[in-house]
Write a protein that holds these residues in place. Structure first.
Motif, PDB file in Angstrom:
ATOM      1  N   ARG A  54      97.820  60.583  54.096  1.00 61.98           N
ATOM      2  CA  ARG A  54      98.750  60.236  53.017  1.00 61.98           C
ATOM      3  C   ARG A  54     100.153  60.679  53.398  1.00 61.98           C
ATOM      4  O   ARG A  54     100.371  61.829  53.791  1.00 61.98           O
ATOM      5  N   VAL A  55     101.093  59.762  53.310  1.00 57.94           N
ATOM      6  CA  VAL A  55     102.474  60.047  53.665  1.00 57.94           C
ATOM      7  C   VAL A  55     103.106  60.907  52.573  1.00 57.94           C
ATOM      8  O   VAL A  55     103.040  60.570  51.385  1.00 57.94           O
ATOM      9  N   THR A  56     103.711  62.026  52.997  1.00 55.59           N
ATOM     10  CA  THR A  56     104.368  62.902  52.018  1.00 55.59           C
ATOM     11  C   THR A  56     105.886  62.881  52.135  1.00 55.59           C
ATOM     12  O   THR A  56     106.573  63.263  51.190  1.00 55.59           O
ATOM     13  N   ALA A  57     106.402  62.451  53.305  1.00 61.32           N
ATOM     14  CA  ALA A  57     107.860  62.406  53.457  1.00 61.32           C
ATOM     15  C   ALA A  57     108.229  61.444  54.580  1.00 61.32           C
ATOM     16  O   ALA A  57     107.514  61.347  55.585  1.00 61.32           O
ATOM     17  N   VAL A  58     109.336  60.734  54.391  1.00 64.92           N
ATOM     18  CA  VAL A  58     109.911  59.867  55.421  1.00 64.92           C
ATOM     19  C   VAL A  58     111.415  60.127  55.442  1.00 64.92           C
ATOM     20  O   VAL A  58     112.086  59.949  54.416  1.00 64.92           O
ATOM     21  N   ASP A  59     111.932  60.564  56.578  1.00 65.36           N
ATOM     22  CA  ASP A  59     113.350  60.902  56.678  1.00 65.36           C
ATOM     23  C   ASP A  59     113.946  60.296  57.942  1.00 65.36           C
ATOM     24  O   ASP A  59     113.295  60.282  58.999  1.00 65.36           O
ATOM     25  N   THR A 111     105.980  62.499  57.792  1.00 63.52           N
ATOM     26  CA  THR A 111     105.038  63.596  57.602  1.00 63.52           C
ATOM     27  C   THR A 111     103.809  63.070  56.873  1.00 63.52           C
ATOM     28  O   THR A 111     103.923  62.380  55.855  1.00 63.52           O
ATOM     29  N   ILE A 112     102.642  63.392  57.412  1.00 60.29           N
ATOM     30  CA  ILE A 112     101.386  62.856  56.903  1.00 60.29           C
ATOM     31  C   ILE A 112     100.392  64.003  56.678  1.00 60.29           C
ATOM     32  O   ILE A 112     100.189  64.829  57.565  1.00 60.29           O
ATOM     33  N   VAL A 113      99.796  64.037  55.505  1.00 58.87           N
ATOM     34  CA  VAL A 113      98.728  64.982  55.205  1.00 58.87           C
ATOM     35  C   VAL A 113      97.404  64.271  55.448  1.00 58.87           C
ATOM     36  O   VAL A 113      97.219  63.129  55.020  1.00 58.87           O
ATOM     37  N   THR A 114      96.480  64.929  56.142  1.00 63.48           N
ATOM     38  CA  THR A 114      95.203  64.312  56.483  1.00 63.48           C
ATOM     39  C   THR A 114      94.042  64.956  55.741  1.00 63.48           C
ATOM     40  O   THR A 114      94.145  66.092  55.274  1.00 63.48           O
ATOM     41  N   ASP A 115      92.938  64.215  55.668  1.00 62.96           N
ATOM     42  CA  ASP A 115      91.758  64.714  54.956  1.00 62.96           C
ATOM     43  C   ASP A 115      91.172  65.962  55.601  1.00 62.96           C
ATOM     44  O   ASP A 115      90.764  66.897  54.919  1.00 62.96           O
ATOM     45  N   THR A 116      91.106  65.955  56.933  1.00 59.28           N
ATOM     46  CA  THR A 116      90.467  67.045  57.655  1.00 59.28           C
ATOM     47  C   THR A 116      91.506  67.802  58.474  1.00 59.28           C
ATOM     48  O   THR A 116      92.043  67.266  59.445  1.00 59.28           O
ATOM     49  N   GLY A 130     102.944  70.214  63.777  1.00 56.47           N
ATOM     50  CA  GLY A 130     101.871  70.246  62.785  1.00 56.47           C
ATOM     51  C   GLY A 130     102.091  71.393  61.827  1.00 56.47           C
ATOM     52  O   GLY A 130     102.749  72.385  62.150  1.00 56.47           O
ATOM     53  N   GLY A 131     101.529  71.265  60.644  1.00 60.03           N
ATOM     54  CA  GLY A 131     101.632  72.340  59.669  1.00 60.03           C
ATOM     55  C   GLY A 131     100.864  73.566  60.122  1.00 60.03           C
ATOM     56  O   GLY A 131      99.942  73.478  60.939  1.00 60.03           O
ATOM     57  N   SER A 139      98.746  68.992  58.008  1.00 63.60           N
ATOM     58  CA  SER A 139      99.748  67.932  58.056  1.00 63.60           C
ATOM     59  C   SER A 139     100.277  67.791  59.477  1.00 63.60           C
ATOM     60  O   SER A 139     100.221  68.727  60.277  1.00 63.60           O
ATOM     61  N   ILE A 140     100.769  66.610  59.783  1.00 63.46           N
ATOM     62  CA  ILE A 140     101.393  66.357  61.073  1.00 63.46           C
ATOM     63  C   ILE A 140     102.705  65.619  60.843  1.00 63.46           C
ATOM     64  O   ILE A 140     102.886  64.932  59.835  1.00 63.46           O
ATOM     65  N   THR A 141     103.623  65.792  61.794  1.00 60.17           N
ATOM     66  CA  THR A 141     104.899  65.094  61.744  1.00 60.17           C
ATOM     67  C   THR A 141     105.026  64.200  62.957  1.00 60.17           C
ATOM     68  O   THR A 141     104.803  64.646  64.092  1.00 60.17           O
ATOM     69  N   LEU A 142     105.375  62.941  62.723  1.00 62.59           N
ATOM     70  CA  LEU A 142     105.584  61.972  63.784  1.00 62.59           C
ATOM     71  C   LEU A 142     107.052  61.580  63.821  1.00 62.59           C
ATOM     72  O   LEU A 142     107.752  61.646  62.812  1.00 62.59           O
ATOM     73  N   GLY A 143     107.520  61.163  64.979  1.00 62.37           N
ATOM     74  CA  GLY A 143     108.849  60.575  65.110  1.00 62.37           C
ATOM     75  C   GLY A 143     108.679  59.166  65.654  1.00 62.37           C
ATOM     76  O   GLY A 143     108.127  58.984  66.747  1.00 62.37           O
ATOM     77  N   VAL A 144     109.114  58.152  64.914  1.00 59.78           N
ATOM     78  CA  VAL A 144     108.854  56.761  65.293  1.00 59.78           C
ATOM     79  C   VAL A 144     110.163  56.001  65.410  1.00 59.78           C
ATOM     80  O   VAL A 144     110.965  55.963  64.473  1.00 59.78           O
TER      81      VAL A 144
END
Length: 329
Positions: free
Chosen positions: A12-17, A27-32, A59-60, A65-70
C-alpha cells in the motif's frame, strides 16, 4: 540468481514525493515485513500483468516499509508511467526484496559510483559503509543538479566522502582519472547509464584491476542512440515485424507469436540472446552480458534491451528504419 525466494504480497502506497526532475520517491508498506539488504530490488506487477524491477533506496527500521526512486522515462513501456500514477492509498502487487547486487562487507576500501537514477541502487550501500566507518568514496554523476535525486540527503550524510560531478556545471566525471586512483584491493560498485558503465569497464580492464572487484547493476534502458523504430525478420519462421520506439525487440517478437526465452529483461542474464544473420543499420548494444569484443563482432544481441539504429551517410537524408535479420531464436 536471487538470494531470496520470490514472494508476492500486497503493498500500500503511503507517500509519493517529487525528489528531482521526473523522479518520484514512493514509499510502500507491505503485508510481510522484510528488511531489505543494500543493493536489493523489488518486482512490481503492472495492471497489464507485466513485471518491472525497481531498486530499493531504503527500508523502514522494522522492515515494514520500503522506499523506491522511479524515473519517468520518456520511452516508458508502461512501468514508470504506472509508478508515477500511484497515489497514497493505492495498492499493488509487489515482491519481498530480492538480492542480485550484494555489498560485500569487509573490503579494505570501496568506491560507489552512481549515474543518474542509478543512485537508487547504491544509496543504501553508502549508508551502510558510513555506519560501519568504512574507507569509501561515493561518486555521484548527473547531467544537471535538478535531475539528481536525494542529493541534499546524501550531502548531509556523507560529507567529504561524497564527490559530485555535474555535466552542465563543467565538472563531469573523468572515468580514466577515477579508475587510476583505484588500487587492487578496492571494490567498485556502480549503477547508471550503459555508456558510463562501459567506459568504467574498459578503463578497469586497461588498468588490469581484478575483475571480481568491479560489480554493477544496470537498468538496461540507455544506449548510444535514441530509440528508433526498426524492422526484425526471422526467415526461418516466415516472420517480419516492426519494433516500435516504446517496446523492446523481445516484446515485438513475443507479440508476433515467437516463443522466447528470457529472465532479467535488463540485459544482464543473456537468456534472450538471438543470433544475427544480417543487419542494415547499427546494433545498439545496451546489455552488460556480452564483452566488448562480442559487441564489436555483433553476431548476437540481447533482445530484451538492445536495438538497431539506422544512420544515413547523407546527414540531410531521411533515415529509413533499420532492418535486422535473425537466425531462428
Amino acid at each position: 540468481m536471487s538470494t531470496v525466494q520470490i514472494m508476492w504480497q500486497r503493498g500500500r502506497v503511503t507517500a509519493v514525493d517529487a525528489v528531482a526532475d521526473s523522479i518520484a520517491k514512493i514509499t510502500i508498506v507491505t503485508d510481510t515485513p522484510v528488511r531489505p539488504e543494500p543493493g536489493s530490488h523489488v518486482d512490481v506487477r503492472l495492471p497489464s500483468g507485466d513485471v518491472r524491477s525497481y531498486s530499493v533506496v531504503s527500508g523502514g527500521a522494522d522492515g515494514g516499509s520500503i522506499t523506491l526512486g522511479v524515473h519517468l522515462s520518456p520511452t516508458s513501456r508502461g512501468g514508470s508511467t504506472y509508478m508515477h500514477s500511484l497515489r497514497p492509498g493505492d495498492e499493488l502487487d509487489i515482491t519481498a526484496p530480492l538480492q542480485n547486487f550484494p555489498l560485500r562487507v569487509g573490503a579494505p576500501s570501496y568506491v560507489l559510483l552512481a549515474g543518474g537514477i542509478g543512485i537508487t541502487a547504491v544509496s543504501a550501500m553508502g549508508a551502510v559503509l558510513r555506519r560501519m566507518g568504512s574507507d569509501y568514496r561515493f561518486v555521484y554523476v548527473g547531467r544537471t543538479r535538478s535531475a539528481m535525486a536525494f542529493l541534499p540527503e546524501l550531502e548531509e550524510l556523507h560529507g567529504d566522502c561524497l564527490e559530485i560531478h555535474i555535466d552542465d556545471e563543467g565538472t563531469g566525471l573523468d572515468v580514466t582519472t577515477l579508475v587510476e586512483h583505484v588500487d587492487t584491493r578496492t571494490e567498485l560498485y556502480m549503477c547508471g547509464p550503459i555508456r558510463l558503465m562501459d567506459a568504467v569497464r574498459r578503463a578497469w580492464s586497461d588498468h588490469t584491476l581484478p575483475t571480481p572487484n568491479l560489480r554493477y547493476e544496470t537498468f538496461g534502458n540507455s544506449g548510444w542512440f535514441d530509440a528508433e523504430e526498426f524492422v526484425v525478420a526471422v526467415p526461418g519462421l516466415g516472420l517480419t515485424t516492426t519494433v516500435g520506439t516504446g517496446e523492446s525487440m523481445l516484446d515485438a517478437l513475443e507479440r508476433a507469436g515467437v516463443d522466447m526465452m528470457f529472465d532479467c529483461r535488463k540485459g544482464e542474464c543473456g537468456l534472450c540472446q538471438v543470433g544475427i544473420a544480417s543487419v542494415d543499420g547499427q546494433v545498439d548494444h545496451r546489455d552488460v552480458f556480452f564483452s566488448e569484443a562480442q559487441k564489436t563482432d555483433s553476431t548476437k544481441m540481447c533482445a530484451c534491451v538492445s536495438r538497431v539504429a539506422h544512420r544515413p551517410s547523407d546527414p540531410g537524408a531521411r533515415s529509413a528504419p533499420g532492418v535486422i535479420t535473425l537466425d531462428t531464436p
